[in-house]
Design an enzyme around this catalytic site. Structure first.
Site, PDB file in Angstrom:
ATOM      1  N   GLU A 125      -3.000  -0.114   8.240  1.00 44.17           N
ATOM      2  CA  GLU A 125      -2.057   0.350   9.053  1.00 44.17           C
ATOM      3  C   GLU A 125      -2.236  -0.176  10.089  1.00 44.17           C
ATOM      4  O   GLU A 125      -3.222   0.094  10.948  1.00 44.17           O
ATOM      5  CB  GLU A 125      -1.978   1.917   9.099  1.00 44.17           C
ATOM      6  CG  GLU A 125      -1.403   2.483   7.753  1.00 44.17           C
ATOM      7  CD  GLU A 125      -1.378   3.902   7.957  1.00 44.17           C
ATOM      8  OE1 GLU A 125      -1.118   4.520   9.315  1.00 44.17           O
ATOM      9  OE2 GLU A 125      -1.539   4.826   6.953  1.00 44.17           O
ATOM     10  N   ASN A 152      -7.255   2.008   9.818  1.00 40.97           N
ATOM     11  CA  ASN A 152      -5.809   2.152  10.438  1.00 40.97           C
ATOM     12  C   ASN A 152      -5.805   1.944  12.016  1.00 40.97           C
ATOM     13  O   ASN A 152      -6.926   2.762  12.234  1.00 40.97           O
ATOM     14  CB  ASN A 152      -5.156   3.380  10.062  1.00 40.97           C
ATOM     15  CG  ASN A 152      -4.937   3.337   8.556  1.00 40.97           C
ATOM     16  OD1 ASN A 152      -4.993   2.709   7.722  1.00 40.97           O
ATOM     17  ND2 ASN A 152      -4.376   4.838   7.998  1.00 40.97           N
ATOM     18  N   TYR A 204      -3.779   1.868  15.775  1.00 42.62           N
ATOM     19  CA  TYR A 204      -2.789   1.889  16.591  1.00 42.62           C
ATOM     20  C   TYR A 204      -3.050   1.744  18.091  1.00 42.62           C
ATOM     21  O   TYR A 204      -1.982   1.080  18.827  1.00 42.62           O
ATOM     22  CB  TYR A 204      -2.023   3.301  16.418  1.00 42.62           C
ATOM     23  CG  TYR A 204      -1.227   3.439  14.886  1.00 42.62           C
ATOM     24  CD1 TYR A 204      -0.147   2.659  14.673  1.00 42.62           C
ATOM     25  CD2 TYR A 204      -2.027   4.042  13.958  1.00 42.62           C
ATOM     26  CE1 TYR A 204       0.277   2.793  13.446  1.00 42.62           C
ATOM     27  CE2 TYR A 204      -1.726   4.183  12.656  1.00 42.62           C
ATOM     28  CZ  TYR A 204      -0.162   3.595  12.269  1.00 42.62           C
ATOM     29  OH  TYR A 204       0.133   3.644  11.150  1.00 42.62           O
ATOM     30  N   ARG A 234       0.634  -1.203   0.036  1.00 42.02           N
ATOM     31  CA  ARG A 234       0.066  -0.122   0.068  1.00 42.02           C
ATOM     32  C   ARG A 234       0.905   1.336  -0.169  1.00 42.02           C
ATOM     33  O   ARG A 234       1.904   1.346   0.771  1.00 42.02           O
ATOM     34  CB  ARG A 234      -0.773  -0.133   1.262  1.00 42.02           C
ATOM     35  CG  ARG A 234      -1.752   1.207   1.358  1.00 42.02           C
ATOM     36  CD  ARG A 234      -2.980   1.010   2.660  1.00 42.02           C
ATOM     37  NE  ARG A 234      -3.499   2.613   2.788  1.00 42.02           N
ATOM     38  CZ  ARG A 234      -3.231   3.106   3.587  1.00 42.02           C
ATOM     39  NH1 ARG A 234      -2.506   3.112   4.653  1.00 42.02           N
ATOM     40  NH2 ARG A 234      -4.027   4.288   3.868  1.00 42.02           N
TER      41      ARG A 234
HETATM   42  C1  PNW Z   1      -0.853   7.816  10.708  1.00 41.93           C
HETATM   43  N1  PNW Z   1      -2.717  10.783  16.003  1.00 41.93           N
HETATM   44  O1  PNW Z   1      -0.547   8.830  11.203  1.00 41.93           O
HETATM   45  C2  PNW Z   1      -0.387   7.887   9.270  1.00 41.93           C
HETATM   46  O2  PNW Z   1      -1.190   7.246   8.418  1.00 41.93           O
HETATM   47  C3  PNW Z   1       1.015   7.517   8.669  1.00 41.93           C
HETATM   48  O3  PNW Z   1       1.418   8.493   7.974  1.00 41.93           O
HETATM   49  C4  PNW Z   1       1.945   7.776   9.990  1.00 41.93           C
HETATM   50  O4  PNW Z   1       3.104   7.557   9.928  1.00 41.93           O
HETATM   51  C5  PNW Z   1       1.319   6.580  11.053  1.00 41.93           C
HETATM   52  O5  PNW Z   1       0.025   6.590  11.562  1.00 41.93           O
HETATM   53  C6  PNW Z   1       2.262   6.842  12.453  1.00 41.93           C
HETATM   54  O6  PNW Z   1       1.873   8.104  12.994  1.00 41.93           O
HETATM   55  C7  PNW Z   1      -1.297   9.321  12.311  1.00 41.93           C
HETATM   56  O7  PNW Z   1      -2.172  11.866  16.429  1.00 41.93           O
HETATM   57  C8  PNW Z   1      -0.657  10.461  12.960  1.00 41.93           C
HETATM   58  O8  PNW Z   1      -3.641  10.630  16.356  1.00 41.93           O
HETATM   59  C9  PNW Z   1      -1.146  10.845  14.203  1.00 41.93           C
HETATM   60  C10 PNW Z   1      -2.180  10.106  14.793  1.00 41.93           C
HETATM   61  C11 PNW Z   1      -3.037   9.153  14.204  1.00 41.93           C
HETATM   62  C12 PNW Z   1      -2.216   8.701  12.991  1.00 41.93           C
END
Ligand code: PNW
Length: 467
Positions: free
Chosen positions: A369, A294, A296, A83
């Site tokens: 992601e 995505n 995290y 991707r």
């Molecule tokens: C995502 N937050 O970014 C992006 O899609 C990527 O480009 C990035 O490198 C990756 O996650 C890791 O950060 C985010 O603050 C950036 O909530 C910030 C946030 C969430 C996702």
């Protein structure tokens, strides 16, 4: 043995996409090559005080020149899918009008390389690099930007449709709108809460209009979702959880998948919403073939004062991204954290996936992601990133659990294939499963990559060979 058990539990359905992800500005570099225009991230990174250490991505990891080596690494890992995103200002230097064919040619070369190695390309149209010329005319708070995006999408689709099977529109509209226009942590760095809501709506509209203008089959929208827990069962904390879930998750999910904005979120905002025109929500609700998720972390939120204004401290001086709910605070949920300060919670991924499958049925899902930054140590030519390996393993188990619970999950993409430019944090945060030496730009697969390759190999060995 323990190892055999690990592998048998990590057996996935035939056809599951085993991927890794990147984005254009974070890896390409070559920002003035072959007629590329300026994006808001070029401007932002050159503005003092915006990015840690004043870092920028003029060279980044030079993927523009090294893409052949990078595809070879993907092939060595056995990835079935990759991707990546297309840089809008490479294709349309000023965001509208004349097409820069040399920019499109880069993506044709990249795609040919991927296809010749049997890697399925997943193309994202927009990963935050808006042409500066469009920002100069108002950026995402202005409706015209969404119309320009629909034209850009049609151009890219027409040029690359013979090489790309799976398309996605806007990566994480929440980040583009609220980090870009409310907190100011991301480009263009504006702190204009009401304009951030306008931006969010126009990013959604850009999604819907581009689904229409491309007429592509197999197209998806992409959202960043969080599991959310109230800090206590108090009324104030429950209300905080409702608000953050509303703005982070439901504002985008409801719009894309049901054609409505959640009424409670609109009420929280208490602003003039006359920029939402008749028919917009129907456009945003254009039929899509899959949803890219995505994931995290989990947020633990409180309505009582005293916590942090954001889940992880921003690296620079910023405002709250939580328009209309600025009083909500983010508290420590007591889990281990990554180098970003993001809590590790794989159960949150099961929760998010089963929730989406339940509340928005019949949409195939992909984890587009998932990954973690850690303070890697390079020792004797090797990175023993057991922490990252454990993170990926736990989240793959979560995917497996979600599938067992009936979630139509079709793939997993590790963020990221390679260490790269981590936005406001610069190069200090490494998310890659492949290490990049920022002096020599050499690539080195970390132990997590070797482990991931083995899981992929085990799974693909069980697929029919005649596919
Ligand atoms: C995502 N937050 O970014 C992006 O899609 C990527 O480009 C990035 O490198 C990756 O996650 C890791 O950060 C985010 O603050 C950036 O909530 C910030 C946030 C969430 C996702």
């Amino acid at each position: 043995t323990q190892e055999e058990q690990t592998r048998s539990e990590l057996r996935f359905p035939t056809g599951f996409a085993w991927g890794a992800a990147t984005s254009a500005y974070q890896i390409e570099g070559a920002v003035t090559a072959d007629g590329r225009g300026t994006s808001i991230w070029d401007t932002f990174t050159k503005t003092p005080g915006r990015v840690v250490g004043g870092e920028h991505a003029d060279v980044a990891i030079d993927h523009y020149n090294r893409y052949r080596d990078d595809v070879r690494i993907m092939a060595d890992l056995g990835l079935s899918a990759y991707r990546f995103s297309v840089s809008w200002p490479r294709v349309q230097p000023t965001g509208s009008g004349a097409v820069n064919h040399k920019g499109l040619d880069f993506y044709k070369r990249l795609l040919d390389e991927l296809l010749s190695h049997g890697i399925d390309p997943w193309l994202t149209l927009y990963h935050w690099d808006l042409p500066q010329a469009l920002e100069d005319r108002g950026g995402w708070p202005v409706r015209d930007t969404a119309l320009r995006f629909a034209d850009y999408a049609a151009v890219v689709h027409e040029a690359l449709r013979d090489r790309v099977h799976t398309w996605s529109t806007v990566n994480e509209p929440w980040c583009a709108a609220f980090l870009g226009y409310a907190s100011g942590e991301h480009a263009p760095g504006r702190r204009e809460p009401e304009n951030a809501i306008r931006a969010a709506h126009h990013l959604n509209l850009a999604h819907g209009l581009s689904v229409q203008s491309m007429g592509a089959r197999r197209v998806g929208g992409c959202v960043n979702l969080y599991a959310i827990t109230p800090a206590t069962a108090s009324e104030a904390d429950l209300d905080a959880a409702r608000r953050i879930d509303g703005l982070q998750n439901r504002f985008f999910l409801d719009a894309l998948l049901t054609g409505r904005y959640p009424q409670d979120v609109l009420d929280d905002l208490g602003m003039d919403l006359s920029f939402i025109e008749d028919g917009d929500l129907k456009t945003i609700n254009a039929p899509i073939d899959l949803l890219l998720v995505n994931y995290y972390s989990r947020f633990t939120v409180s309505g009582a004062p005293g916590g942090r204004a954001s889940a992880a401290a921003a690296p620079t001086d910023t405002a709250s991204p939580w328009v209309g709910s600025e009083h909500v605070s983010f508290v420590n949920g007591g889990r281990p954290v990554t180098a970003m300060g993001w809590e590790i919670d794989e159960d949150g991924l099961v929760e998010v996936l089963t929730r989406v499958a339940r509340d928005y049925p019949r949409t195939p899902l992909v984890v587009s992601e998932n990954g973690a930054a850690f303070d890697d140590v390079l020792e004797n030519g090797r990175v023993r990133d057991d922490d990252r390996r454990a993170y990926v393993e736990a989240h793959l188990r979560a995917c497996r659990e979600a599938i067992d619970a009936g979630v139509p999950l079709e793939g997993y993409f590790a963020w990221s294939l390679m260490d790269n430019f981590e936005w406001a944090w610069g190069y200090g945060k490494r998310f890659g499963i492949v290490r990049v030496d920022y002096e020599t730009l050499e690539r080195l697969p970390k132990d997590s990559a070797t482990w991931y390759a083995e899981i992929i190999r085990q799974n693909r060995n069980h697929e029919p060979t005649d596919s």
